[in-house]
Design an enzyme around this catalytic site. Sequence first.
Site, PDB file in Angstrom:
ATOM      1  N   GLU A 130      -5.752  -4.293  -1.118  1.00 20.14           N
ATOM      2  CA  GLU A 130      -4.975  -3.096  -1.432  1.00 20.14           C
ATOM      3  C   GLU A 130      -5.983  -1.992  -1.707  1.00 20.14           C
ATOM      4  O   GLU A 130      -6.644  -1.985  -2.744  1.00 20.14           O
ATOM      5  CB  GLU A 130      -4.089  -3.328  -2.654  1.00 20.14           C
ATOM      6  CG  GLU A 130      -3.314  -2.098  -3.097  1.00 20.14           C
ATOM      7  CD  GLU A 130      -2.668  -2.263  -4.466  1.00 20.14           C
ATOM      8  OE1 GLU A 130      -2.624  -1.269  -5.223  1.00 20.14           O
ATOM      9  OE2 GLU A 130      -2.215  -3.380  -4.782  1.00 20.14           O
ATOM     10  N   ARG A 170      -7.015   6.617  -4.344  1.00 16.93           N
ATOM     11  CA  ARG A 170      -7.565   7.469  -5.389  1.00 16.93           C
ATOM     12  C   ARG A 170      -8.854   8.146  -4.957  1.00 16.93           C
ATOM     13  O   ARG A 170      -9.400   8.979  -5.690  1.00 16.93           O
ATOM     14  CB  ARG A 170      -7.818   6.644  -6.658  1.00 16.93           C
ATOM     15  CG  ARG A 170      -6.568   6.263  -7.402  1.00 16.93           C
ATOM     16  CD  ARG A 170      -6.867   5.416  -8.619  1.00 16.93           C
ATOM     17  NE  ARG A 170      -7.347   4.087  -8.270  1.00 16.93           N
ATOM     18  CZ  ARG A 170      -7.675   3.155  -9.141  1.00 16.93           C
ATOM     19  NH1 ARG A 170      -7.624   3.420 -10.432  1.00 16.93           N
ATOM     20  NH2 ARG A 170      -8.078   1.962  -8.741  1.00 16.93           N
ATOM     21  N   THR A 218      -1.827   2.990  -4.854  1.00 14.78           N
ATOM     22  CA  THR A 218      -1.787   4.294  -5.521  1.00 14.78           C
ATOM     23  C   THR A 218      -1.268   5.372  -4.563  1.00 14.78           C
ATOM     24  O   THR A 218      -1.790   6.488  -4.522  1.00 14.78           O
ATOM     25  CB  THR A 218      -3.179   4.678  -6.088  1.00 14.78           C
ATOM     26  OG1 THR A 218      -3.819   3.536  -6.640  1.00 14.78           O
ATOM     27  CG2 THR A 218      -3.035   5.702  -7.207  1.00 14.78           C
ATOM     28  N   LYS A 258       6.098  -4.188  -8.023  1.00 17.92           N
ATOM     29  CA  LYS A 258       4.867  -4.320  -8.783  1.00 17.92           C
ATOM     30  C   LYS A 258       5.220  -4.250 -10.268  1.00 17.92           C
ATOM     31  O   LYS A 258       6.198  -3.573 -10.647  1.00 17.92           O
ATOM     32  CB  LYS A 258       3.924  -3.185  -8.389  1.00 17.92           C
ATOM     33  CG  LYS A 258       2.584  -3.142  -9.106  1.00 17.92           C
ATOM     34  CD  LYS A 258       1.763  -1.979  -8.542  1.00 17.92           C
ATOM     35  CE  LYS A 258       0.412  -1.848  -9.228  1.00 17.92           C
ATOM     36  NZ  LYS A 258      -0.402  -0.765  -8.632  1.00 17.92           N
TER      37      LYS A 258
END
Length: 317
Positions: free
Chosen positions: A40, A44, A68, A128
């Site tokens: 993953e 960012r 993210t 999640k």
Amino acid sequence: MSVIDEIYKIGIVPVIALDDAKDAEPLAKALCEGGLPCAEVTFRTAAAEESIRIMATKFPNMLVGAGTVLTTEQVDRAVGAGAKFIVSPGLNPEVVKYCVGKNIPVIPGTANPSDVEAALSLGLDVVKFFPAEQAGGINYIKAIAAPYTKVRFMPTGGVNADNLKDYLDFNKIVACGGTWMCKKDLITNGEFDKIAELTRQAVVNMLGFEIRHVGINMDSEDEAVKVANAFAPFGFAAKNGNSSIFAGTAVEVMKNGGRGAKGHIAIGTNYMDRAVYHLERMGVEFDHASAVTDEKGLKAIYLKNEIGGFGVHLVRK
């Protein structure tokens, strides 16, 4: 196999942040060699999109996703680069609806029952749970999962080698996200051999392989009784069964022969489906006709080939 099914069988999703796309290829190689063909890549950093593109191109069998993800524009960039799933820290209805509408697997972040119900209303059954440890850990997940019988969770945040099994033992956990095998300083310092080793350790710890018992082939029940009783001085009491006699739990004596020229070895694992997936990726072949199942799923299965004259079967702990 669906993306979610594959994430389940992999069991651990390495969560990575890359500042330089040049690290993407050696990192992907290290993860795959270590036994976790999954990543993953968090959005960012400015290098995220190109890193995903490199991983997806160089390792087409790797399950690469984007984390993210906060906007639909990032969804498009990630998928365009080769991401096969989207993960977000929270539940943004706009992003989720966009992914659902385009049949892109999306796993949004949740931290409470209201978040879970929002996910359900959008048609999701996998979410999640973030930040996992800080938000209450596995005990909190068990508490909020009770009313939502079809929802499964991917906890991320504070999950590590020490508490991984606590999470994965709960049947509502699809997989765990973690950074401990690919910490940023290891990537920055180019310690990809170390990352591969930590990844291998993570997989071994997750699967928990150990020898459960050794089987001895005998030709009759009388011979089996004699052999089983020979282990009595070690405190291994004989227990007669239909086709075999156990001496304690360490030795199984077959009454009328059995698999393997010399006998068999039973190797236990924490998670049968995950173990079969990982072993098959390493080239191990299974005799699927030998599979034994129960209400919990796969219970036991033999390897296709003997090892040193012994049949080997995987069994659920």
